[in-house]
Every structure is written in C-alpha cells, then in structure tokens.
Design a protein around this motif. Structure first.
Motif, PDB file in Angstrom:
ATOM      1  N   UNK A  80       0.840  -1.208   0.000  1.00 48.83           N
ATOM      2  CA  UNK A  80       0.000   0.000   0.000  1.00 48.83           C
ATOM      3  C   UNK A  80       0.871   1.253   0.000  1.00 48.83           C
ATOM      4  N   UNK A  81       1.889   1.259   0.855  1.00 41.39           N
ATOM      5  CA  UNK A  81       2.757   2.425   0.959  1.00 41.39           C
ATOM      6  C   UNK A  81       3.416   2.731  -0.389  1.00 41.39           C
ATOM      7  N   UNK A  82       3.792   1.667  -1.077  1.00 36.70           N
ATOM      8  CA  UNK A  82       4.491   1.849  -2.363  1.00 36.70           C
ATOM      9  C   UNK A  82       3.530   2.019  -3.526  1.00 36.70           C
ATOM     10  N   UNK A  83       2.240   2.027  -3.222  1.00 38.71           N
ATOM     11  CA  UNK A  83       1.249   2.194  -4.280  1.00 38.71           C
ATOM     12  C   UNK A  83       1.158   0.980  -5.195  1.00 38.71           C
ATOM     13  N   UNK A  96      -6.257  -1.488  -2.743  1.00 39.25           N
ATOM     14  CA  UNK A  96      -6.817  -1.242  -1.424  1.00 39.25           C
ATOM     15  C   UNK A  96      -8.030  -2.123  -1.128  1.00 39.25           C
ATOM     16  N   UNK A  97      -8.902  -2.256  -2.098  1.00 33.51           N
ATOM     17  CA  UNK A  97     -10.119  -3.034  -1.841  1.00 33.51           C
ATOM     18  C   UNK A  97      -9.794  -4.499  -1.567  1.00 33.51           C
ATOM     19  N   UNK A 110      -3.444   9.608   9.994  1.00 32.14           N
ATOM     20  CA  UNK A 110      -3.709   8.187   9.781  1.00 32.14           C
ATOM     21  C   UNK A 110      -3.755   7.412  11.100  1.00 32.14           C
ATOM     22  N   UNK A 111      -2.890   7.829  12.014  1.00 32.00           N
ATOM     23  CA  UNK A 111      -2.913   7.198  13.339  1.00 32.00           C
ATOM     24  C   UNK A 111      -4.270   7.420  14.009  1.00 32.00           C
ATOM     25  N   UNK A 150      -6.835   6.523   2.931  1.00 34.34           N
ATOM     26  CA  UNK A 150      -5.786   7.540   2.720  1.00 34.34           C
ATOM     27  C   UNK A 150      -4.464   6.959   2.222  1.00 34.34           C
ATOM     28  N   UNK A 151      -4.272   5.654   2.363  1.00 39.49           N
ATOM     29  CA  UNK A 151      -2.995   5.069   1.917  1.00 39.49           C
ATOM     30  C   UNK A 151      -2.988   4.855   0.406  1.00 39.49           C
ATOM     31  N   UNK A 152      -4.095   5.176  -0.230  1.00 41.61           N
ATOM     32  CA  UNK A 152      -4.216   4.979  -1.678  1.00 41.61           C
ATOM     33  C   UNK A 152      -3.272   5.888  -2.442  1.00 41.61           C
TER      34      UNK A 152
END
Ligand SMILES: [Zn+2]
Length: 321
Positions: A223-226, A230-231, A292-293, A319-321
């Motif tokens: 996710x962090x690296x895109x 997400x789904x 995010x936290x 938001x990690x998207x």
C-alpha cells in the motif's frame, strides 16, 4: 485445579511471600498486578495451593497431603476462586456476596481460607462495594488475592485496602533463555511486541502470530508503495486478520512517527522491520502520519461495536491509496 507451575521470573515474589508467611506477617489482602502474559493467574493459584498445603515447602505445595488432593479435585472447602461470569464478563454482586459469606466461616481443613478474585477489575461498582466490608474487617485466617492487569480500574477504596504486589517481567536475557527452552522461533521480536512478557510471547508464537503479522505487513508495504489494491487488501484483512490488523497498523504508524521525529528512537515496538518502516515514513509528512494514526485509533474503538468491519477498514486504508 491442576498443580500450578512457578515460572522462574516469579520465584523471588514467591520467596518474599513465603518469608512473610513464616514470620506471620502476611497481609490479609494482596492486589496482584503486572503486564498480561506474566502468569499472574497461575501465580495466585500457586501461592494458594502452597499456603493451603499441610506440608508446605519452598517449592510450594507437596501434592500429596489431604488439602492438595482436595484442591486437585476442586473440592477443598477452604479455597475459593471468583471469575467473571456470563455474557457481560463481569463479577456479579451475588458471586461476591456468596464468597464473603464463606469467608466468615473458620477454615475446615487447611490452616487458613484463601479467596482468589481473578480479573478483579471486572467487578462492577456494586460487586466491589460488597467486597469492601470483608476487606475492611477481615476474619482471622483469611487471605484474599485480587488479580488484575489494570489495577487503576479498581475502586480506590479497594486498592487502598490491599497490599500491592506488582510482578515485573524478567530481564530480557532470562526471558529469551526461557523462550528458547520452549523452542520458540522469533523470540526477540515476540518479546518486544509483548513488552517482555514471556507467556504472552509464547502464546503468540503458538497462534502463528508472527506469520500473520508478516502477511499483513507485506500488504501494508504494498500500500505504501502504491503497488497494492486497497479493496483487495481491505477484504483480505477483514476476512482473515481482523481485528489484529488494526493493532498492528497502529503500532507500525506509531513507530513511523517515532522514526520521523528522531533518527534512532530508543523505544520502537517493531524492531524487526525498522528499515521498511523508516523507508515508508519518508514518503509521508508528520501531519499525514498523525491523521492516519487517529483514523486507526478511532477504528480500534469502534471495532468492538456492531459497526461493519469492512467499512471500518475501508475508511482506515483509504488515505494510503
Ligand atoms: Zn500438600
């Protein structure tokens, strides 16, 4: 009850109690506290079985005398143990009243009566109040042991009438050695994730905790690296890793914040994945990390309610998207 073991890190506390007993200086009530996973419940049983034994030694109960036999069969009239009951997982007032009524009697076989209240913080106010009189005016030859992970959740009036007995985790090396003897893999990481509590580390090891966490962390890095969908991640976490995934995510983001603030923070929870977390933290500013936290914290609070888990995770991960 089965004969409880005395873990090496609890030896010193037991020796202290035994010394107090020999000198006739036992308090009438102890509040036994400490981190989850240190063996507090078992320690309370160990101490009870030892002090009730008719042939007590520094190794605890003999296992052969009359009280030991009756205790093993759960039929010793001088021992009582309260546990939370029912759906609400509380210790109810009628349970406490029944206990107090028993404690008025003189010991029948052993030299004293012992009552252990496990998860003592699950007494509601009425239950706690009904225990107060017994704590204030204990009958002779009575010992009460209240066990809790959260002493501050007990009424101050209860706390102040008990002698505090706080159990500490063993030194790191000792804990590692003990886990090594139980053939636990990844002991170092498990210990740092459980604040050094060996039984919690062992339990996590047996439940495949590290493997599950590794799988979820791989998703998170994606996710962090895109590079992750997400789904798909949200669905997989909800089906297989809920609610642990939320606690892991909170811990990772907290460490990312620490890594963002200081180059080498002294207190990190996830010591095994620092470089990945550090790389991840470089992709976001502090404000975004805190936002995010906060989302994860809200989700954790809501996770025990009836709210839809999938929706909760979608919101946390969006938001990690
Ligand atoms: Zn015995």
């Amino acid at each position: 009850m089965d004969k409880p073991a005395l873990y090496p890190w609890l030896q010193a506390s037991w020796k202290n109690l035994l010394e107090q007993h020999k000198q006739g200086k036992l308090a009438h009530a102890y509040l036994l506290s400490g981190l989850p996973g240190l063996g507090k419940a078992g320690f309370a049983r160990f101490v009870s079985s030892a002090l009730l034994c008719l042939d007590l030694s520094e190794h605890g109960a003999c296992g052969h005398c009359k009280t030991c036999h009756l205790l093993a069969a759960d039929t010793l009239p001088d021992f009582y143990e309260l546990l939370p009951e029912g759906k609400s997982q509380t210790i109810r007032i009628d349970q406490v009243r029944k206990l107090c009524a028993h404690l008025i009697l003189t010991p029948q076989i052993a030299s004293m009566k012992i009552a252990v209240i496990q998860v003592a913080d699950s007494m509601n106010v009425a239950s706690a109040n009904s225990l107060l009189k017994t704590l204030e005016e204990p009958t002779a030859d009575t010992l009460l042991i209240l066990v809790t992970d959260f002493p501050n959740r007990l009424l101050p009036t209860i706390r102040s009438r008990c002698q505090q007995l706080h159990l500490n985790p063993p030194p790191h090396e000792e804990a590692l050695q003990w886990l090594g003897a139980q053939q636990v893999d990844g002991a170092e990481t498990l210990l740092s994730l459980t604040s050094g509590a060996p039984l919690a580390a062992l339990r996590d090891s047996e439940s495949g905790y590290l493997e599950r966490r590794t799988a979820v962390f791989a998703d998170f890095i994606g996710l962090i690296r895109g590079q992750a969908n997400i789904l798909a991640v949200s669905e997989s976490w909800q089906k297989t890793y809920f609610p642990d995934c939320l606690y892991w995510l909170r811990s990772w983001v907290e460490d990312m914040i620490r890594l963002k603030m200081v180059d080498e923070p002294p207190l990190l929870e996830n010591t095994d994945i620092v470089s990945d977390l550090k790389a991840g933290s470089k992709r976001l500013d502090l404000k975004a990390l805190y936002a995010r936290l906060s989302l994860v914290q809200t989700a954790i609070q809501q996770s025990s309610t009836t709210v839809n888990h999938q929706m909760l995770l979608d919101e946390v991960l969006y938001p990690w998207n």
